[in-house]
Scaffold this motif. Structure first.
Motif, short mmCIF file in Angstrom:
data_model
loop_
_atom_site.label_atom_id
_atom_site.label_comp_id
_atom_site.label_asym_id
_atom_site.label_seq_id
_atom_site.Cartn_x
_atom_site.Cartn_y
_atom_site.Cartn_z
N GLY A 73 0.79 -1.23 0.00
CA GLY A 73 0.00 0.00 0.00
C GLY A 73 0.81 1.28 0.00
N ASP A 74 2.14 1.18 0.23
CA ASP A 74 2.94 2.38 0.32
C ASP A 74 3.69 2.71 -0.97
OD1 ASP A 74 4.60 0.17 0.47
OD2 ASP A 74 6.04 1.15 1.81
N ILE A 75 3.49 1.93 -2.04
CA ILE A 75 4.19 2.17 -3.31
C ILE A 75 3.47 3.27 -4.10
CG2 ILE A 75 4.89 1.16 -5.52
CD1 ILE A 75 6.52 0.17 -3.15
N ASP A 76 4.22 4.29 -4.48
CA ASP A 76 3.65 5.40 -5.26
C ASP A 76 3.75 5.17 -6.76
OD1 ASP A 76 3.02 7.51 -3.13
OD2 ASP A 76 5.10 7.02 -2.66
N VAL A 77 4.87 4.62 -7.21
CA VAL A 77 5.10 4.42 -8.64
C VAL A 77 5.73 3.05 -8.87
CG1 VAL A 77 6.18 5.31 -10.74
CG2 VAL A 77 5.51 6.90 -8.93
N VAL A 78 5.22 2.35 -9.86
CA VAL A 78 5.81 1.09 -10.29
C VAL A 78 6.47 1.30 -11.64
CG1 VAL A 78 5.32 -1.27 -11.08
CG2 VAL A 78 4.22 -0.39 -9.01
N VAL A 79 7.74 0.94 -11.73
CA VAL A 79 8.47 1.01 -13.00
C VAL A 79 8.57 -0.41 -13.56
CG1 VAL A 79 10.66 1.55 -14.13
CG2 VAL A 79 9.77 3.06 -12.34
N GLU A 80 7.97 -0.65 -14.71
CA GLU A 80 7.94 -2.00 -15.30
C GLU A 80 8.87 -2.07 -16.49
OE1 GLU A 80 7.33 -4.70 -18.21
OE2 GLU A 80 5.92 -3.03 -18.49
N VAL A 81 9.94 -2.86 -16.37
CA VAL A 81 10.89 -3.05 -17.46
C VAL A 81 11.20 -4.53 -17.67
CG1 VAL A 81 11.96 -0.76 -17.40
CG2 VAL A 81 12.80 -2.55 -15.87
N ILE A 82 10.20 -5.38 -17.41
CA ILE A 82 10.41 -6.82 -17.61
C ILE A 82 10.02 -7.26 -19.02
CG2 ILE A 82 10.23 -7.44 -15.18
CD1 ILE A 82 7.35 -8.18 -15.57
N GLY A 83 9.12 -6.51 -19.67
CA GLY A 83 8.72 -6.83 -21.04
C GLY A 83 7.75 -7.98 -21.12
N GLY A 84 7.28 -8.25 -22.37
CA GLY A 84 6.34 -9.35 -22.58
C GLY A 84 4.93 -8.99 -22.15
N ILE A 85 4.01 -9.93 -22.37
CA ILE A 85 2.59 -9.69 -22.06
C ILE A 85 2.27 -10.05 -20.61
CG2 ILE A 85 0.23 -10.16 -22.76
CD1 ILE A 85 1.96 -8.66 -24.86
N GLU A 86 2.54 -11.26 -20.25
CA GLU A 86 2.34 -11.69 -18.86
C GLU A 86 3.69 -12.17 -18.29
OE1 GLU A 86 -0.10 -11.20 -17.03
OE2 GLU A 86 -1.84 -10.98 -18.32
N PRO A 87 3.95 -11.90 -17.04
CA PRO A 87 3.06 -11.36 -16.00
C PRO A 87 2.97 -9.83 -15.96
CG PRO A 87 5.17 -11.87 -15.03
CD PRO A 87 5.27 -12.29 -16.46
N ALA A 88 3.59 -9.14 -16.93
CA ALA A 88 3.62 -7.68 -16.88
C ALA A 88 2.22 -7.07 -16.82
CB ALA A 88 4.38 -7.13 -18.09
N ARG A 89 1.33 -7.60 -17.66
CA ARG A 89 -0.03 -7.03 -17.70
C ARG A 89 -0.72 -7.14 -16.34
NH1 ARG A 89 -5.37 -8.34 -18.62
NH2 ARG A 89 -6.50 -6.93 -20.02
N GLY A 90 -0.68 -8.32 -15.73
CA GLY A 90 -1.32 -8.51 -14.43
C GLY A 90 -0.70 -7.66 -13.35
N LEU A 91 0.60 -7.50 -13.39
CA LEU A 91 1.29 -6.70 -12.39
C LEU A 91 0.94 -5.22 -12.52
CD1 LEU A 91 4.79 -8.42 -12.55
CD2 LEU A 91 3.17 -8.53 -10.63
N ILE A 92 0.84 -4.73 -13.75
CA ILE A 92 0.47 -3.32 -13.95
C ILE A 92 -0.95 -3.07 -13.48
CG2 ILE A 92 -0.04 -1.60 -15.73
CD1 ILE A 92 2.40 -2.68 -17.27
#
Length: 430
Positions: A73-92
């Motif tokens: 609950g304390d995360i303000d911004v998530v930086v996603e640089v793993i690529g691909g469709i999943e699990p990136a989509r679910g994580l975003i």
């Protein structure tokens, strides 16, 4: 005044790009805080496998549980640089649900599910930024989305894949064949061990979909982008381009129809004249040419890939998103009000370079010319060279539809005098 409570950032992925993002966040912490108006703290780094040395990343921040990290609950911004469709989509999507804005470099995901991701961000009242998804360090998405928001963009023409540009540049400068140039690109780290996404045009097609959607205020997916790679480009094609005063490039071309009722997005190799600004783009660099009604022609140029250039774009987005967090606001989201349909490739109009292997006898040229005329494809120039009973015939056309050219080629292949249609390449940028 500086806000004392730090903004907490979760980093998903710590490869070439992610590790550089972490390094810059650490070494430039004071500058970033001054620019944002609050300290920025790296709160966690999700990786696939723990235990590997990651210089500059505190071991206690590393986790293999990305899902748990984005749900904090304390995360303000998530930086996603793993690529691909999943699990990136679910994580975003999970990050949005838990109140975090997202900065992503994931062109494949955005080109496939951009509309759904934008809708989820709006629903959660958070940001989705992705400057790094197209053309690395080159500021391109923000100028299209913000600087040109009051203008009408009609065309985007660009080199958006550094690997293919390196390969084609080496073929042009050294006379190497495709396989040799690919081998050099792999040895230098420009090409992956499996280069399919680059050389078959998938990477460029995803970027073209993103650019077309932003430029024309509509929704375009990667599936709607016509795609050809560079695997069939030969040394003979490169030489023929030189004879025409051209160079071969893999181009991403996004166009608004003249009547304004549809758009096209396509990726394919093409010959462009040496006088065009894109012709001088060498090695692994990217460049994008934007044509707008009021602004005219604009060109964006720079390194299109690599850890540091891509991290630069990620950090630029991070600063913007963090500023929005402090202001309790969000930046510009998706603009798709035009709802323009994608026009089929057959309707696209351009010029063509067609190389034929034919029998070297009287009347063959007349037969070939007749086939072009029957399908409404006007011939601009013809070059013929005989060799041992066969001949090479190179035809360059005036502008015609892709459907007309395809029908012409089908008929040519049926002629007894045509041994082979050796290559077909579009001629652009004139």
């Amino acid at each position: 005044m500086m806000r004392t409570r730090p903004l907490k950032v979760a980093l998903l992925g710590c490869g070439v790009v992610g590790s550089e993002v972490a390094r810059i966040m650490t070494t430039h912490a004071a500058d970033l805080a001054a620019r944002i108006g609050a300290p920025v703290e790296l709160a966690g780094v999700a990786v696939r496998r723990a235990g590997r040395p990651r210089p500059g990343v505190p071991e206690h921040l590393v986790t293999t549980d990305a899902t748990e990290l984005v749900k904090r609950g304390d995360i303000d911004v998530v930086v996603e640089v793993i690529g691909g469709i999943e699990p990136a989509r679910g994580l975003i999507l999970s990050a949005f649900e838990h109140g975090a804005s997202v900065v992503s470099a994931n062109k494949a995901l955005l080109a496939q599910d951009g509309a759904a991701l934008h809708a989820a961000a709006v629903g959660a009242g958070v940001d989705l930024y992705y400057e790094a998804a197209v053309a690395g360090a080159i500021p391109l998405i923000r100028p299209l989305r913000e600087s040109l928001a009051g203008d009408k963009v009609n065309r985007v023409l660009g080199i958006v894949n550094g690997t293919t540009n390196f390969i084609l540049d080496k073929m042009d400068s050294s006379g190497a064949g495709y396989s040799e140039a690919l081998e050099e690109a792999t040895a230098l780290g420009y090409a992956e061990a499996d280069p399919t996404a680059d050389v078959e045009g998938f990477d460029a097609a995803a970027k073209a979909a993103i650019l077309a959607g932003i430029a024309f205020h509509t929704r375009v997916t990667a599936a709607e982008v016509y795609r050809e790679g560079i695997t069939e480009v030969t040394a003979a094609d490169i030489r023929s381009a030189k004879e025409m005063g051209c160079v071969v490039k893999l181009l991403a071309i996004c166009e608004r129809a003249r009547d304004g009722r549809s758009v096209t997005a396509r990726v394919h190799p093409a010959m462009i004249p040496l006088s065009h600004p894109l012709a001088s783009v060498r090695e692994a660099y990217n460049a994008v040419f934007v044509e707008a009604e009021a602004a005219g022609r604009l060109m964006f140029y720079g390194p299109g890939a690599g850890g540091s250039p891509t991290a630069s774009a990620v950090l630029g987005d991070l600063v913007a998103v963090c500023r929005n967090k402090i202001a309790e606001a969000t930046g510009p989201g998706e603009s798709a009000y035009t709802e323009l349909p994608a026009r089929p490739m057959g309707d696209v109009v351009t010029r063509y370079h067609v190389s034929l292997d034919v029998a070297d006898r009287a009347g063959v040229l007349a037969q070939v010319a007749t086939v072009f005329a029957e399908h409404g494809v006007s011939i601009d120039t013809v070059r013929q060279q005989g060799r041992d009973g066969d001949a090479s015939l190179v035809v360059v056309t005036h502008r015609a539809t892709d459907a007309a050219l395809s029908a012409t080629v089908d008929k040519l292949r049926a002629l007894d005098s045509v041994r082979d249609v050796a290559s077909i390449m579009r001629v652009e940028g004139e």
